[in-house]
Design a protein around this motif. Structure first.
Motif, mmCIF file in Angstrom:
data_model
loop_
_atom_site.group_PDB
_atom_site.id
_atom_site.type_symbol
_atom_site.label_atom_id
_atom_site.label_comp_id
_atom_site.label_asym_id
_atom_site.label_seq_id
_atom_site.Cartn_x
_atom_site.Cartn_y
_atom_site.Cartn_z
ATOM 1 N N ASN A 33 31.518 41.589 40.577
ATOM 2 C CA ASN A 33 31.222 41.183 41.895
ATOM 3 C C ASN A 33 30.719 42.410 42.724
ATOM 4 O O ASN A 33 31.575 42.819 43.708
ATOM 5 N N THR A 63 28.993 48.642 45.655
ATOM 6 C CA THR A 63 30.475 48.640 45.187
ATOM 7 C C THR A 63 30.741 47.327 44.376
ATOM 8 O O THR A 63 30.240 46.255 44.801
ATOM 9 N N ASN A 73 33.620 44.831 43.777
ATOM 10 C CA ASN A 73 34.678 44.644 44.533
ATOM 11 C C ASN A 73 35.793 44.410 43.500
ATOM 12 O O ASN A 73 37.057 44.454 43.611
ATOM 13 N N PHE A 74 35.486 43.719 42.288
ATOM 14 C CA PHE A 74 36.418 43.367 41.115
ATOM 15 C C PHE A 74 36.565 44.266 40.053
ATOM 16 O O PHE A 74 37.279 44.073 39.170
ATOM 17 N N GLY A 102 38.049 49.994 39.948
ATOM 18 C CA GLY A 102 36.940 50.003 41.147
ATOM 19 C C GLY A 102 35.991 50.749 40.562
ATOM 20 O O GLY A 102 36.071 52.012 40.180
ATOM 21 N N THR A 133 41.265 50.789 44.183
ATOM 22 C CA THR A 133 41.170 49.211 44.053
ATOM 23 C C THR A 133 40.228 48.415 45.099
ATOM 24 O O THR A 133 40.429 48.799 46.344
ATOM 25 N N ASN A 134 39.493 47.459 44.548
ATOM 26 C CA ASN A 134 38.651 47.022 45.560
ATOM 27 C C ASN A 134 37.785 47.380 46.402
ATOM 28 O O ASN A 134 37.883 47.491 47.728
ATOM 29 N N SER A 159 34.856 47.859 48.784
ATOM 30 C CA SER A 159 34.166 46.564 49.433
ATOM 31 C C SER A 159 32.988 47.246 50.393
ATOM 32 O O SER A 159 31.938 47.071 49.794
ATOM 33 N N TYR A 213 39.312 48.485 49.819
ATOM 34 C CA TYR A 213 40.120 47.140 50.634
ATOM 35 C C TYR A 213 41.421 46.955 49.880
ATOM 36 O O TYR A 213 42.294 46.307 50.537
ATOM 37 N N GLY A 214 41.773 47.168 48.757
ATOM 38 C CA GLY A 214 42.930 47.001 47.755
ATOM 39 C C GLY A 214 44.079 47.520 48.624
ATOM 40 O O GLY A 214 44.102 48.767 48.816
#
Length: 389
Positions: free
Chosen positions: A129, A145, A147-148, A157, A177-178, A180, A196-197
């Motif tokens: 992602n 980045t 994202n997943f 990440g 994590t995540n 973005s 973002y996580g």
């Protein structure tokens, strides 16, 4: 060093065009001057200031719209991979990099577009992602980045580092994590990645572009979505929450100390951010209120709010023309925000130009230096020649 003087040396053929936008630039002069129809669900936006071309990733159509900034018209549509999201441009190579988000579980790629021919010349495998793209034109490194996270480990990440000369991933930086958003300060070769996580602790991680090592964390007030950097002021601007939670602000970080120095309240669900390093203005697209907040980077407050299309997402900025481009995901359009509302050759061009530049750059000597002139007299002569007075 990548600064305003360097930029305007590079942009010498467009200097007079750019000055026409700088002459009279009070905050209230910003206006939506055009709306351009593009593909389905436009997301990321990036501009090449040397060619005045704007690239818009249409997530719903799996293609990229190419806009001629002079005509405000789509002149080409380039097919790319599944669900393109972020987009970045390297002006020095005239290459465009598109994060093909895919389905989140299968193979993911970055499409490389040759902007001379508007064709895809490479497809680079990355991790899960890919979401946002940033380019350092001085090192020809592209940062993406995922994202997943890593393939086979969604919680891991990853930021993919691509060598623009070979179109190969040369490093995979393990972040939180995540991841973005991502932005680069070419002056310092620092890369800023929003995590973002919710397990990430509301952090923006700072990567040293020379070593690809994480060197610091900037702790912000809410889950950070996207980020933009002003290399002239060493400030980073981070949109809070994006479309998924209810903190409606833009965090301002001093990147010399990696600390948050202000939070600017904006409207509902801020998404994309972009910086005008010339006038120190920041554009934040408010996805939930169909507006763009224009922030004074010196005072850290909102100067103006403009209505745009439905569901604005990404924002791109062309420093050569001082024009912002906002991708409206809900109305399949791009709003064009221009700064200059006077008419070149009329009294409103020359009458206020010198005083406006002095105000914006805090002195005429600084204005001349920032715009690449050897003296104030050369700057004034260019203004006079352009305005015809």
């Amino acid at each position: 060093m990548f600064n305003q003087r360097y930029l305007y040396r590079v942009l010498a053929p467009s200097l007079v065009l750019g000055l026409s936008a700088i002459f009279i630039a009070p905050a209230e002069a910003n206006q939506v001057s055009a709306t351009i129809a593009v593909g389905n669900n436009p997301n990321g936006v990036a501009a090449n200031p040397l060619t005045n071309r704007i690239y818009v990733a249409n997530a719903g159509d799996n293609n990229v719209s190419v806009i001629d900034g002079n005509a405000n018209a789509v002149i080409a549509t380039v097919p790319v991979g599944i669900q393109p999201l972020g987009v970045g441009v390297n002006p020095s190579t005239n290459r465009v990099y598109v994060a093909d988000g895919g389905d989140g579980i299968g193979p993911s790629f970055v499409s490389v577009i040759d902007a001379t021919t508007n064709s895809v010349i490479a497809t680079i495998p990355v991790d899960n992602n890919p979401f946002a793209v940033a380019v350092n034109p001085l090192t020809n490194r592209i940062y993406v980045t995922n994202n997943f996270g890593a393939i086979g480990n969604v919680g891991d990440g990853i930021v993919s580092v691509i060598d623009g000369a070979t179109n190969v991933v040369v490093d995979r930086v393990h972040v939180g994590t995540n991841p973005s958003g991502v932005a680069v300060n070419p002056s310092t070769n620092r890369v800023y990645v929003t995590l973002y996580g919710f397990a990430g602790g509301n952090a923006v991680q700072v990567i040293d572009g020379a070593t690809d090592a994480i060197v610091d964390n900037i702790f912000v007030g809410a889950p950070p979505w996207l980020v933009a950097v002003n290399p002239a002021t060493n400030r980073a601007y981070v949109s809070q929450c994006g479309p998924f939670c209810d903190a409606n602000g833009v965090d301002v970080a001093d990147t010399t100390t990696d600390t948050v120095i202000a939070t600017v309240p904006v409207q509902s669900h801020p998404y994309g951010v972009a910086v005008n390093a010339i006038t120190d203005l920041v554009f934040a697209a408010n996805n939930g209120s169909d507006t763009v907040s224009i922030i004074d980077g010196e005072a850290n407050d909102v100067l103006q709010t403009l209505q745009v299309g439905s569901g604005p997402q990404g924002v791109g900025f062309n420093p050569a023309t001082l024009t912002a481009y906002v991708a409206n995901g809900g109305s399949n359009s791009v709003s064009v925000i221009t700064t200059f509302v006077g008419t070149p050759g009329e009294a409103n061009c020359h009458g206020n130009s010198v005083s406006a530049l002095a105000r914006q750059f805090r002195g005429l000597d600084a204005a001349a230096a920032a715009l690449g002139f050897s003296s104030v007299q050369d700057l004034q002569a260019t203004i006079t020649a352009h305005c015809g007075r």
